[in-house]
Design an enzyme around this catalytic site. Sequence first.
Site, PDB file in Angstrom:
ATOM      1  N   TYR A   1       0.826  -1.217   0.000  1.00 54.26           N
ATOM      2  CA  TYR A   1       0.000   0.000   0.000  1.00 54.26           C
ATOM      3  C   TYR A   1       0.858   1.264   0.000  1.00 54.26           C
ATOM      4  O   TYR A   1       0.508   2.243   0.670  1.00 54.26           O
ATOM      5  CB  TYR A   1      -0.912   0.041   1.244  1.00 54.26           C
TER       6      TYR A   1
ATOM      7  N   LYS B   1      -5.949 -13.188  10.821  1.00 55.77           N
ATOM      8  CA  LYS B   1      -5.269 -12.222  11.696  1.00 55.77           C
ATOM      9  C   LYS B   1      -4.796 -12.790  13.055  1.00 55.77           C
ATOM     10  O   LYS B   1      -3.673 -13.241  13.142  1.00 55.77           O
ATOM     11  CB  LYS B   1      -6.148 -10.994  11.879  1.00 55.77           C
TER      12      LYS B   1
ATOM     13  N   TYR C   1     -14.240  -3.848   4.089  1.00 57.72           N
ATOM     14  CA  TYR C   1     -12.953  -4.308   3.560  1.00 57.72           C
ATOM     15  C   TYR C   1     -12.852  -5.812   3.805  1.00 57.72           C
ATOM     16  O   TYR C   1     -13.021  -6.268   4.941  1.00 57.72           O
ATOM     17  CB  TYR C   1     -11.768  -3.598   4.237  1.00 57.72           C
TER      18      TYR C   1
ATOM     19  N   ASP D   1     -17.326 -11.984   8.114  1.00 60.11           N
ATOM     20  CA  ASP D   1     -15.871 -11.857   8.018  1.00 60.11           C
ATOM     21  C   ASP D   1     -15.355 -11.389   9.378  1.00 60.11           C
ATOM     22  O   ASP D   1     -15.383 -10.203   9.690  1.00 60.11           O
ATOM     23  CB  ASP D   1     -15.523 -10.869   6.908  1.00 60.11           C
TER      24      ASP D   1
HETATM   25  C1  LIG Z   1      -7.143  -8.086   7.017  1.00 61.17           C
HETATM   26  C2  LIG Z   1      -8.500  -8.459   6.606  1.00 61.17           C
HETATM   27  C3  LIG Z   1      -8.715  -9.291   5.495  1.00 61.17           C
HETATM   28  C4  LIG Z   1      -7.593  -9.775   4.608  1.00 61.17           C
HETATM   29  O1  LIG Z   1      -6.693 -10.577   5.289  1.00 61.17           O
HETATM   30  P1  LIG Z   1      -5.214 -10.804   4.672  1.00 61.17           P
HETATM   31  O2  LIG Z   1      -4.608 -11.811   5.576  1.00 61.17           O
HETATM   32  O3  LIG Z   1      -4.538  -9.472   4.730  1.00 61.17           O
HETATM   33  O4  LIG Z   1      -5.391 -11.286   3.289  1.00 61.17           O
HETATM   34  C5  LIG Z   1     -10.018  -9.618   5.188  1.00 61.17           C
HETATM   35  N1  LIG Z   1     -11.062  -9.189   5.934  1.00 61.17           N
HETATM   36  C6  LIG Z   1     -10.882  -8.404   7.008  1.00 61.17           C
HETATM   37  C7  LIG Z   1     -12.062  -7.974   7.805  1.00 61.17           C
HETATM   38  C8  LIG Z   1      -9.604  -8.007   7.374  1.00 61.17           C
HETATM   39  O5  LIG Z   1      -9.427  -7.206   8.433  1.00 61.17           O
END
Ligand SMILES: *Cc1c(COP(=O)(O)O)cnc(C)c1O
Length: 417
Positions: A12, A263, A140, A234
């Site tokens: 980024y 994460k 996101y 998510d």
């Molecule tokens: C960080 C994130 C992703 C993407 O995860 P990566 O391991 O960076 O590919 C997807 N959804 C949410 C809500 C996130 O915070």
Amino acid sequence: MPPHDHPLWRPYTQMKTAAPPLEAVRTQGSRITLADGRELVDGIASWWTAVHGYNHPHIAAAVARQLEAMPHVMFGGLTHAPAEQLARRLAALLPKGLDHVFFTDSGSVAVEVALKMAVQMWRNRGVAGRTRFLAFRGGYHGDTMGAMSVCDPDEGMHRRLGGYLPRQIVCDLPRSPAEASALDGTMAAHRETLAAVIVEPLVQGAGGMRMHPPETLAEIGRLARRHGLPLIADEIFTGFGRTGSLFACEQAGLVPDILCLSKALTGGTMALAATVATGEVFEAFWSDDPGAALMHGPTFMANPLACAAANASLDLFAGEPRLDQAGAIAARLAEGLAPLSRLPGVRDVRVLGAIGVVQFVRPPDLAALKQRFVERGTWVRPFGDIVYLTPALTIGTLDLDHLLESVRGVVHETLSA
Ligand SMILES: *Cc1c(COP(=O)(O)O)cnc(C)c1O
């Protein structure tokens, strides 16, 4: 001409204008040590991963043992105890019904798998034409193609890729019962082409740390159910205590059809992700037809080192008071950030669990802000129009107070500059 002597292309980052990155050489607890000897108090926990702080000895020992025994083995046709155990433990911890765990190696890929699961679920059931997703503005979900397509198409960071991405139905998150009825109408209008609805429960992370109450999430769940649309939660950012409960969905009493994790899954040590589905979703793939199988399988799927780290991280959630710590951090963040809400240049101050956010009226000079935080001995990464803290859940009071002091100082400096 760009320089040719530096091969690293950074995330980024406008390589021409960005300040050079700081070199980190060591981490411990909530501290990052730089090559020049400076030590920074970490307010971000490395993109929200290091929930137990860095270098937790229990996780390190588990990974070291696994490294001796078997660092990796392919997952096609083979299985291993770390993955078997982790799948069982996740199924037991997640809202009841989420019982089928598919491992991948990053959050974006976990989202891709969730989208594929939803689309193929309908195909396998013999229903044609359901290939689109309903997503929310400000959302996101990652940087791969399908995941990008369900991010905010206008304000998100992928807007330059518009023509390349599948077009989805993007709605505002309802803020009131009246707005929920608009969402009801959109679902009704598009239900025949929708494969699923995707949402970040309780807080949209990288899209701007926007929060919504559990009632809103519960309402989205109810509406999706009413229209026969599977719901994908998510929880890549929110999972593992960040919002004060182990998973954000719990606060709304919501059981999604598919849930994504990554994460903090390994406690911030290793790349691992999981897409977890209910029996109802899984059943659509249960067949004598090999073509009905889920066609996905990353090379490093269920990497044993990563699974060992994740199992050790779950031991820590079971044995140490992480959720109480998240609650204590929430109280301290609320108290420490409250004075800023009175400033004229501040639009909003909000806290949920171990997430504290200060939103400016106008986007500040981000590069200058980042520099000021480092000068104060803290690692804080503002983006867009916000400064936020998402520290390790184990952060000590003195370090947390240092972060808060630093945020208050930098916000004051920014607004009086
Ligand atoms: C960080 C994130 C992703 C993407 O995860 P990566 O391991 O960076 O590919 C997807 N959804 C949410 C809500 C996130 O915070």
